[in-house]
Design an enzyme around this catalytic site. Structure first.
Site, PDB file in Angstrom:
ATOM      1  N   LEU A  12      93.699 199.444 -27.645  1.00 32.47           N
ATOM      2  CA  LEU A  12      94.843 198.859 -26.947  1.00 32.47           C
ATOM      3  C   LEU A  12      95.775 199.997 -26.562  1.00 32.47           C
ATOM      4  CD1 LEU A  12      95.613 195.872 -29.397  1.00 32.47           C
ATOM      5  CD2 LEU A  12      93.917 195.986 -27.551  1.00 32.47           C
ATOM      6  N   ALA A  14      96.133 203.191 -23.265  1.00 31.54           N
ATOM      7  CA  ALA A  14      95.453 204.418 -22.832  1.00 31.54           C
ATOM      8  C   ALA A  14      96.472 205.353 -22.205  1.00 31.54           C
ATOM      9  CB  ALA A  14      94.329 204.089 -21.852  1.00 31.54           C
ATOM     10  N   ALA A  16      99.325 208.665 -23.391  1.00 31.10           N
ATOM     11  CA  ALA A  16      99.153 210.058 -23.826  1.00 31.10           C
ATOM     12  C   ALA A  16      98.129 210.162 -24.956  1.00 31.10           C
ATOM     13  CB  ALA A  16     100.506 210.610 -24.280  1.00 31.10           C
ATOM     14  N   VAL A  17      98.213 209.290 -25.947  1.00 31.05           N
ATOM     15  CA  VAL A  17      97.299 209.358 -27.090  1.00 31.05           C
ATOM     16  C   VAL A  17      96.023 208.560 -26.820  1.00 31.05           C
ATOM     17  CG1 VAL A  17      97.058 209.034 -29.584  1.00 31.05           C
ATOM     18  CG2 VAL A  17      99.319 209.553 -28.633  1.00 31.05           C
ATOM     19  N   GLU A 130      97.398 207.329 -40.085  1.00 32.96           N
ATOM     20  CA  GLU A 130      97.642 208.768 -40.290  1.00 32.96           C
ATOM     21  C   GLU A 130      98.524 209.356 -39.185  1.00 32.96           C
ATOM     22  OE1 GLU A 130      96.421 211.019 -43.035  1.00 32.96           O
ATOM     23  OE2 GLU A 130      98.226 211.680 -42.007  1.00 32.96           O
ATOM     24  N   LYS A 206     109.853 207.535 -39.619  1.00 31.39           N
ATOM     25  CA  LYS A 206     108.828 208.287 -40.358  1.00 31.39           C
ATOM     26  C   LYS A 206     109.224 208.431 -41.820  1.00 31.39           C
ATOM     27  CE  LYS A 206     107.485 210.673 -36.172  1.00 31.39           C
ATOM     28  NZ  LYS A 206     107.853 211.784 -35.277  1.00 31.39           N
TER      29      LYS A 206
END
Ligand code: NAP
Length: 439
Positions: A12, A14, A16-17, A130, A206
């Site tokens: 789900l 597409a 940059a990552v 991760e 984070k």
């Protein structure tokens, strides 16, 4: 090629990552199958706009604007859309349909993590993330697995590349925040709306994720104290340098002994703020847009994880590592590894934190002022470790600038004392108050 069991992988997003994940999955499919023990069939990629420009060319037939058919029957769903909705709904739907999830979505995990982990627990699925904290740097798995037998005491992380890039350039060049930010935007290191980075929201998400894992406690984003870097100026950078420090935006997650707030005598503090870091500390040498996470564990001692905290292809590495782990688990069977939140430690407000501080004051240059300032500090239970005075000659009058380094003090005492200094009549201006971390 070995006749592996085939797993259906849905992607789900597409951007940059996601585009890099798809490209690598297609390019290295055979190798990944050998590592995973299963063939990873990319069954489709959902996007918003089929004609959007992408960093890499992807087979047109894999793209769709309708994620629903992809979620049905998928073994692994990789969510790389970002944001809360529709990512949350799609993930819940995929879990309900029996898929394992791989996501890099820190915003979603920091705000809806418990709901998603609970849903996964109920059906024995796993969520891998991760890439959600510090991009390509392996830090989630070390905290969840490698350090599962230890007790983490403290994490200090440079987990936002944009702010590290800005602060690093301010430190090296003596430039002002606004100039470096404008440059970072022109070079693509900062968004046109930089709020999430420069105000510390991204780092706070984070920090919530890292603290939850490290202390086996569900840490809500609302419990993370957050300050950004917009008030850091060239003078503060200069003063820090002269005193042997560099200013870094840190995510600090800390186990505290605080019998007042917890029957176990333990609590945790999770906070994001710009702090003075001694130049000899490993975090001081993290330059540019790089990230680093410094972990202190009871038995393992000091550990440092360093590398690219963002970037499409770099982040794709962490995502694909998770995909291989998810595939291995699928093949091995059994229920997924749930999140451990059993310690359930209270998260204390910033007022409980004990650290050292550097206070910079502008005062009148006349006899008795130093003694008055020292008196206010002592009344507030803040003791002076170092004091440096510089005389500043202005157009009309001469003033003195005092840079006071304190011994450790409780944040609430320090903040009350700074208020008292402001009201004392001898302090013309409280120029800055910065915490010192890592000494
Ligand atoms: P991005 O470049 O903005 O790409 C988002 C992708 O999701 C695009 O392909 C977009 O479709 C699709 N998308 C967005 N909203 C959608 C919707 N409502 N329905 C269907 N598709 C939708 O994002 P990214 O930088 O790749 O980031 C993806 C995730 O990774 C985020 O959670 C981010 O926080 C995380 N992450 C990113 C980095 C990084 O360096 N970029 C690092 C670490 C973690 P279109 O292409 O058609 O517009």
């Amino acid at each position: 090629m070995t006749d592996y069991r085939r797993l259906r992988v849905a992607l789900l997003g597409a951007g940059a990552v996601g585009s890099q994940v798809a490209a690598l999955l297609l390019k290295h499919g055979d190798e990944l199958a050998d590592r995973a023990g299963a063939a990873l069939d990319l069954v489709g990629i959902s996007v918003r706009d089929l004609d959007a420009r992408r960093d890499v060319d992807l087979p047109r037939e894999l793209l769709t604007t309708d994620p629903e058919p992809l979620l049905v029957g998928a073994d692994i769903v990789i969510e790389l859309m970002g944001g809360i909705e529709p990512a949350r709904t799609s993930i819940l739907q995929a879990i309900g349909a029996g898929a394992d999830i791989v996501t890099a979505n820190k915003a979603l995990l920091a705000t809806h993590g418990p709901e998603l982990f609970e849903a996964a627990d109920q059906v024995g699925a796993s969520i891998y993330y991760e890439a959600a904290a510090a991009g390509a740097i392996p830090i989630i798995r070390p905290l969840r697995d490698s350090l599962a037998g230890d007790r983490v005491q403290r994490i200090m992380g440079i987990v936002n590349g944009t702010t590290n890039y800005i602060l690093d350039r301010m430190d090296r060049e003596g430039s002002d925040f606004a100039d470096v930010l404008a440059d970072a935007q022109a070079l693509g290191y900062a968004e046109s709306d930089p709020t999430a980075d420069v105000e510390g929201y991204d780092a706070a998400q984070k920090a919530a994720i890292l603290a939850s894992l490290a202390f086996h406690t569900a840490v809500p984003l609302s419990a993370v104290h957050r300050e950004g870097i917009t008030r850091i100026d060239a003078d503060m950078m200069d003063a820090a340098r002269k005193a042997g420090y560099v200013i870094k935006l840190l995510a600090v997650c800390e186990r505290l002994a605080d019998a007042e707030v917890s029957p176990s005598g333990e609590s945790i503090s999770v906070r994001v703020y710009p702090a003075l870091v001694p130049r000899e500390h490993p975090l001081a040498s993290v330059h540019g847009a790089n990230n680093a996470v410094f972990v202190q564990a009871e038995a393992a001692g000091d550990l440092m994880f360093y590398g690219a905290g963002a970037g499409g292809v770099q982040t794709a590495s962490a995502v694909l590592g998770d995909v291989v782990s998810a595939a291995r688990r699928h093949i091995a069977g059994g229920v997924g590894v749930g999140e451990s939140t059993r310690a359930n430690l209270p998260v204390v407000p910033i007022g409980h934190v004990v650290t050292r501080y550097q206070i910079t004051l502008e005062v009148e240059d006349r006899p008795g002022v130093l003694a008055a300032v020292a008196g206010v500090l002592s009344d507030g239970r803040v003791s002076i470790a170092t004091l440096e005075q510089t005389i500043v000659t202005g157009d009309d009058a001469q003033t003195a600038r005092l840079v006071i380094g304190t011994h450790t003090a409780r944040e609430q005492d320090l903040s009350d004392t700074v208020d008292a200094l402001g009201a004392s009549g001898v302090v013309q201006r409280v120029v800055s108050v910065l915490r010192v971390e890592g000494d």
